[in-house]
Design a protein around this motif. Structure first.
Motif, PDB file in Angstrom:
ATOM      1  N   ALA A  25       0.886  -1.262  -0.105  1.00  0.00           N
ATOM      2  CA  ALA A  25      -0.043  -0.140  -0.115  1.00  0.00           C
ATOM      3  C   ALA A  25       0.809   1.472  -0.126  1.00  0.00           C
ATOM      4  O   ALA A  25       1.811   1.209   0.798  1.00  0.00           O
ATOM      5  N   VAL A  26       0.711   2.382  -0.939  1.00  0.00           N
ATOM      6  CA  VAL A  26       1.487   3.447  -1.009  1.00  0.00           C
ATOM      7  C   VAL A  26       0.506   4.579  -0.171  1.00  0.00           C
ATOM      8  O   VAL A  26      -0.638   4.856  -0.903  1.00  0.00           O
ATOM      9  N   VAL A  27       0.910   5.168   0.784  1.00  0.00           N
ATOM     10  CA  VAL A  27       0.249   6.066   1.541  1.00  0.00           C
ATOM     11  C   VAL A  27       0.937   7.322   1.114  1.00  0.00           C
ATOM     12  O   VAL A  27       2.257   7.780   1.340  1.00  0.00           O
ATOM     13  N   GLY A  47      -5.642   1.491   8.484  1.00  0.00           N
ATOM     14  CA  GLY A  47      -6.535   0.730   7.641  1.00  0.00           C
ATOM     15  C   GLY A  47      -6.018  -0.144   6.763  1.00  0.00           C
ATOM     16  O   GLY A  47      -6.662  -1.394   6.555  1.00  0.00           O
ATOM     17  N   CYS A  48      -4.693   0.119   6.238  1.00  0.00           N
ATOM     18  CA  CYS A  48      -4.019  -0.569   5.455  1.00  0.00           C
ATOM     19  C   CYS A  48      -3.644  -1.881   5.904  1.00  0.00           C
ATOM     20  O   CYS A  48      -3.578  -3.036   5.611  1.00  0.00           O
ATOM     21  N   LEU A  49      -2.969  -1.777   7.344  1.00  0.00           N
ATOM     22  CA  LEU A  49      -2.743  -2.924   7.975  1.00  0.00           C
ATOM     23  C   LEU A  49      -3.923  -3.996   8.270  1.00  0.00           C
ATOM     24  O   LEU A  49      -3.925  -5.078   8.137  1.00  0.00           O
ATOM     25  N   ASP A  50      -5.110  -3.150   8.593  1.00  0.00           N
ATOM     26  CA  ASP A  50      -6.358  -4.065   8.789  1.00  0.00           C
ATOM     27  C   ASP A  50      -6.555  -4.917   7.704  1.00  0.00           C
ATOM     28  O   ASP A  50      -7.121  -5.933   7.836  1.00  0.00           O
ATOM     29  N   LYS A  51      -6.318  -4.285   6.410  1.00  0.00           N
ATOM     30  CA  LYS A  51      -6.855  -4.899   5.201  1.00  0.00           C
ATOM     31  C   LYS A  51      -5.757  -5.985   4.903  1.00  0.00           C
ATOM     32  O   LYS A  51      -5.850  -6.680   3.984  1.00  0.00           O
ATOM     33  N   ARG A  55       2.958  -4.555   4.229  1.00  0.00           N
ATOM     34  CA  ARG A  55       4.279  -3.627   3.755  1.00  0.00           C
ATOM     35  C   ARG A  55       3.643  -2.480   3.250  1.00  0.00           C
ATOM     36  O   ARG A  55       2.753  -2.368   2.180  1.00  0.00           O
ATOM     37  N   LEU A  56       4.078  -1.213   3.768  1.00  0.00           N
ATOM     38  CA  LEU A  56       3.391   0.053   3.545  1.00  0.00           C
ATOM     39  C   LEU A  56       4.779   0.867   3.069  1.00  0.00           C
ATOM     40  O   LEU A  56       5.800   0.773   3.661  1.00  0.00           O
ATOM     41  N   VAL A  57       4.370   1.540   2.027  1.00  0.00           N
ATOM     42  CA  VAL A  57       5.467   2.744   1.518  1.00  0.00           C
ATOM     43  C   VAL A  57       4.563   3.910   1.786  1.00  0.00           C
ATOM     44  O   VAL A  57       3.540   4.393   1.232  1.00  0.00           O
ATOM     45  N   ARG A  78       4.836   1.166  12.181  1.00  0.00           N
ATOM     46  CA  ARG A  78       6.031   0.384  11.935  1.00  0.00           C
ATOM     47  C   ARG A  78       5.990  -0.631  12.737  1.00  0.00           C
ATOM     48  O   ARG A  78       6.272  -1.723  12.381  1.00  0.00           O
ATOM     49  N   LEU A  79       5.688  -0.689  14.035  1.00  0.00           N
ATOM     50  CA  LEU A  79       5.756  -1.744  14.961  1.00  0.00           C
ATOM     51  C   LEU A  79       4.663  -2.852  14.433  1.00  0.00           C
ATOM     52  O   LEU A  79       4.861  -3.889  14.752  1.00  0.00           O
ATOM     53  N   ARG A  80       3.563  -2.275  14.498  1.00  0.00           N
ATOM     54  CA  ARG A  80       2.256  -3.082  13.886  1.00  0.00           C
ATOM     55  C   ARG A  80       2.650  -3.812  12.583  1.00  0.00           C
ATOM     56  O   ARG A  80       2.375  -5.094  12.419  1.00  0.00           O
TER      57      ARG A  80
END
Length: 122
Positions: A25-27, A47-51, A55-57, A78-80
């Motif tokens: 997911a790119v935020v 919300g991205c983590l919940d989905k 891996r978040l950018v 980051r911890l989540r």
């Protein structure tokens, strides 16, 4: 490549857009990230983590300011993300924002890339 807009949120000083790029997911926060706008970034990241996006950018190319509250949002997410087997990658930080990460030592706990493309290719 799977590509789609997930959503966006906006206040007077911060706009946040989210899109899917394959397994990432790119935020993209644009404007000022501080005590008053931190939840506007926290909610889409969580919300991205919940989905299921571990891996978040975070595309920082339009982020003009980040205070300690904004930094804490990113550290918490980051911890989540790491607990879910992923991580948070920061890309394209402007000098003023990069300085906050340098002064606090937070740059050492994030993977930092020059561009979003570089972050997505790792």
């Amino acid at each position: 490549m799977d590509r789609g807009t997930v959503g966006s949120a906006q206040s007077g000083r911060l706009r946040v857009e989210v899109r899917e790029e394959g397994a990432s997911a790119v935020v993209t926060p644009a404007g000022e990230l501080d005590h008053h706008t931190a939840d506007l970034l926290r909610e889409p990241l969580e919300g991205c983590l919940d989905k299921g996006f571990a891996r978040l950018v975070v595309d920082c190319t339009q982020l003009e300011f980040c205070d300690s509250t904004g930094l804490n949002v990113l550290l918490g997410v980051r911890l989540r993300a790491e607990a879910a087997g992923g991580g948070v990658h920061l890309a394209g930080m402007l000098p003023a924002v990069a300085r906050v990460f340098e002064i606090t030592g937070a740059e050492a706990v994030f993977t930092v890339h020059d561009t979003v493309e570089a972050a997505l290719s790792t």
